[in-house]
Design a protein around this motif. Structure first.
Motif, PDB file in Angstrom:
ATOM      1  N   GLN A   7      -5.371  10.133  -5.426  1.00 36.91           N
ATOM      2  CA  GLN A   7      -6.635  10.690  -4.965  1.00 36.91           C
ATOM      3  C   GLN A   7      -6.324  11.732  -3.882  1.00 36.91           C
ATOM      4  O   GLN A   7      -6.007  11.390  -2.741  1.00 36.91           O
ATOM      5  N   LEU A   8      -6.390  12.992  -4.276  1.00 36.59           N
ATOM      6  CA  LEU A   8      -6.056  14.103  -3.391  1.00 36.59           C
ATOM      7  C   LEU A   8      -7.288  14.535  -2.616  1.00 36.59           C
ATOM      8  O   LEU A   8      -8.373  14.659  -3.186  1.00 36.59           O
ATOM      9  N   ALA A   9      -7.131  14.761  -1.324  1.00 38.69           N
ATOM     10  CA  ALA A   9      -8.255  15.217  -0.501  1.00 38.69           C
ATOM     11  C   ALA A   9      -7.746  16.136   0.598  1.00 38.69           C
ATOM     12  O   ALA A   9      -6.598  16.013   1.053  1.00 38.69           O
ATOM     13  N   TYR A  10      -8.611  17.070   1.008  1.00 37.17           N
ATOM     14  CA  TYR A  10      -8.336  17.961   2.137  1.00 37.17           C
ATOM     15  C   TYR A  10      -9.390  17.730   3.221  1.00 37.17           C
ATOM     16  O   TYR A  10     -10.563  17.504   2.924  1.00 37.17           O
ATOM     17  N   GLU A  11      -8.951  17.840   4.468  1.00 31.64           N
ATOM     18  CA  GLU A  11      -9.870  17.961   5.602  1.00 31.64           C
ATOM     19  C   GLU A  11      -9.483  19.221   6.371  1.00 31.64           C
ATOM     20  O   GLU A  11      -8.309  19.390   6.733  1.00 31.64           O
ATOM     21  N   THR A  12     -10.452  20.092   6.603  1.00 32.36           N
ATOM     22  CA  THR A  12     -10.213  21.315   7.375  1.00 32.36           C
ATOM     23  C   THR A  12     -11.116  21.307   8.590  1.00 32.36           C
ATOM     24  O   THR A  12     -12.340  21.161   8.464  1.00 32.36           O
ATOM     25  N   ILE A  70      -3.876  16.840   4.614  1.00 30.43           N
ATOM     26  CA  ILE A  70      -3.784  16.536   3.190  1.00 30.43           C
ATOM     27  C   ILE A  70      -3.630  15.026   3.010  1.00 30.43           C
ATOM     28  O   ILE A  70      -2.867  14.375   3.731  1.00 30.43           O
ATOM     29  N   TYR A  71      -4.352  14.489   2.033  1.00 31.12           N
ATOM     30  CA  TYR A  71      -4.272  13.064   1.709  1.00 31.12           C
ATOM     31  C   TYR A  71      -3.890  12.877   0.243  1.00 31.12           C
ATOM     32  O   TYR A  71      -4.403  13.582  -0.638  1.00 31.12           O
ATOM     33  N   TYR A  72      -3.007  11.911  -0.014  1.00 31.82           N
ATOM     34  CA  TYR A  72      -2.770  11.381  -1.353  1.00 31.82           C
ATOM     35  C   TYR A  72      -2.913   9.864  -1.223  1.00 31.82           C
ATOM     36  O   TYR A  72      -2.027   9.191  -0.701  1.00 31.82           O
ATOM     37  N   GLN A  91       0.831  -1.190   0.000  1.00 33.51           N
ATOM     38  CA  GLN A  91       0.000   0.000   0.000  1.00 33.51           C
ATOM     39  C   GLN A  91       0.866   1.241   0.000  1.00 33.51           C
ATOM     40  O   GLN A  91       2.047   1.185   0.312  1.00 33.51           O
ATOM     41  N   ALA A  92       0.310   2.343  -0.386  1.00 37.00           N
ATOM     42  CA  ALA A  92       1.022   3.611  -0.364  1.00 37.00           C
ATOM     43  C   ALA A  92       0.002   4.718  -0.244  1.00 37.00           C
ATOM     44  O   ALA A  92      -0.875   4.849  -1.100  1.00 37.00           O
ATOM     45  N   GLY A  93       0.073   5.466   0.818  1.00 40.99           N
ATOM     46  CA  GLY A  93      -0.858   6.567   1.011  1.00 40.99           C
ATOM     47  C   GLY A  93      -0.264   7.583   1.963  1.00 40.99           C
ATOM     48  O   GLY A  93       0.408   7.218   2.936  1.00 40.99           O
ATOM     49  N   LEU A  94      -0.494   8.849   1.673  1.00 43.37           N
ATOM     50  CA  LEU A  94       0.021   9.918   2.516  1.00 43.37           C
ATOM     51  C   LEU A  94      -1.125  10.602   3.252  1.00 43.37           C
ATOM     52  O   LEU A  94      -2.187  10.861   2.668  1.00 43.37           O
ATOM     53  N   ARG A  95      -0.923  10.869   4.517  1.00 40.46           N
ATOM     54  CA  ARG A  95      -1.828  11.685   5.318  1.00 40.46           C
ATOM     55  C   ARG A  95      -0.948  12.534   6.204  1.00 40.46           C
ATOM     56  O   ARG A  95      -0.187  12.001   7.027  1.00 40.46           O
ATOM     57  N   MET A 144       2.385   3.758   4.497  1.00 39.21           N
ATOM     58  CA  MET A 144       1.029   4.257   4.691  1.00 39.21           C
ATOM     59  C   MET A 144       1.034   5.275   5.826  1.00 39.21           C
ATOM     60  O   MET A 144       1.506   4.984   6.942  1.00 39.21           O
ATOM     61  N   PHE A 145       0.556   6.466   5.526  1.00 39.91           N
ATOM     62  CA  PHE A 145       0.383   7.538   6.495  1.00 39.91           C
ATOM     63  C   PHE A 145       1.680   7.833   7.249  1.00 39.91           C
ATOM     64  O   PHE A 145       2.702   8.091   6.609  1.00 39.91           O
TER      65      PHE A 145
END
Length: 344
Positions: free
Chosen positions: A238-243, A120-122, A15-19, A296-297
């Motif tokens: 898949q780019l996402a923001y949480e504010t 930020i998520y990728y 897996q590979a994901g950034l948070r 992951m993360f």
């Protein structure tokens, strides 16, 4: 949320994901994607990321900054949204403060000292793996937007399930999302969520509307996006923001008639016009390297703890800033929203 992340890290899947967290770099009326060169822009934005942010940005942004407010020191991208304000019964406005999300500190601990900002998520597939699609990192000069401030109805907002709100009971509340502002006080504030399209035409770094070079198969809620069409065949992260907006500080000022008192900085009191901008600015092959890894993360690196990616401490994140080009009050009790003068 914590349980979900723990299970992911124990599963041992490829897996590979950034948070990761980014503290605030600027709050002002500039928008180099939609209104390049316009000083000031139409409404106030809250921006995170590299300190090269200005009214006109071209070329490889990753080579233009000297610092970033993000945990990863190779990420000089800029991420921004409109600003949320509280509208008092007397007609005045006050900016809603932001606070850091959970588990953004070293080794996945909380980091309450992060200065506002966003998460930020990728991601590639979802929170449990990367699927079988090769993921192509964005290219220098790439930019895009999602949503539109001109969206004024739930019918139009429903076509984009990636733009949502969560009424936070605690910082870890997840799962219940609405397309409009919550109608009741939220004990831990409101989380605004922005999921961007993940299908690129493979050619254009931008388009006249800043959206047509992308195609959305987003399902929202961090589910795997649908297959990319032939017109936009390249799968990107898949780019996402949480504010996290701390609306709880206004709980004792809730209108007597019970009406929802929050508005975006462009006078949207429903929430349907929520939107976000992105300008790619990762250095070299750093984002592709992360997407090709199995991290992951926080296992990709966390503040002050290098792994696949280089990092910096929260103190260093908070030091980075951009001097405001537009000099106006965006913080105090305001008689009107900046740039939103009411007609006589």
């Amino acid at each position: 949320m914590k349980a979900v992340y723990s299970l992911i890290l124990q599963a041992g899947l490829s897996q590979a994901g950034l948070r990761f967290g980014c503290s605030s770099v600027s709050i002002q009326r500039l928008d180099p994607v939609v209104e390049p060169g316009q000083i000031p822009s139409a409404h106030v934005h809250q921006i995170v990321g590299g300190n090269a942010f200005n009214a006109t940005m071209q070329g490889d942004i990753g080579e233009k900054g000297s610092c970033t407010t993000c945990a990863y020191t190779e990420d000089f991208s800029n991420y921004w949204t409109a600003v949320m304000y509280f509208k008092h019964e007397n007609g005045s406005y006050k900016r809603v403060p932001q606070y850091p999300n959970a588990q953004l500190g070293t080794e996945g601990q909380d980091a309450p000292d992060i200065k506002g900002g966003m998460t930020i998520y990728y991601t590639q597939k979802d929170f449990t793996g990367n699927g079988n699609m090769p993921i192509t990192a964005f290219k220098p000069g790439f930019r895009m937007t999602v949503g539109s401030p001109t969206t004024t109805s739930i019918a139009n907002s429903s076509v984009n399930p990636g733009l949502r709100y969560t009424c936070l009971q605690t910082i870890l509340t997840r799962g219940y999302e609405t397309p409009d502002f919550p109608k009741e006080p939220c004990p831990a504030g409101i989380m605004a969520i922005h999921h961007f399209p993940a299908c690129w035409d493979g050619v254009n770094l931008d388009s006249p509307d800043h959206q047509s070079h992308m195609y959305s198969t987003t399902r929202g809620a961090f589910q795997e996006a649908g297959p990319c069409p032939a017109s936009h065949p390249v799968r990107v992260p898949q780019l996402a923001y949480e504010t996290m907006w701390d609306t709880s500080v206004f709980k004792d000022m809730w209108p007597a008639d019970g009406s929802q008192p929050f508005v975006w900085s462009f006078m949207d009191g429903k929430g349907y016009g929520t939107h976000a901008d992105y300008m790619f600015g990762w250095k070299g092959d750093s984002l592709q390297r992360a997407m090709d890894s199995e991290c992951m993360f926080h296992m990709c690196g966390s503040p002050g703890m290098d792994r696949v990616l280089k990092t910096q401490t929260v103190a260093d994140m908070n030091k980075c800033a951009v001097q405001s080009t537009v000099v106006e009050d965006t913080e105090g009790w305001l008689s009107e929203l900046p740039g939103q003068t009411m007609p006589m």
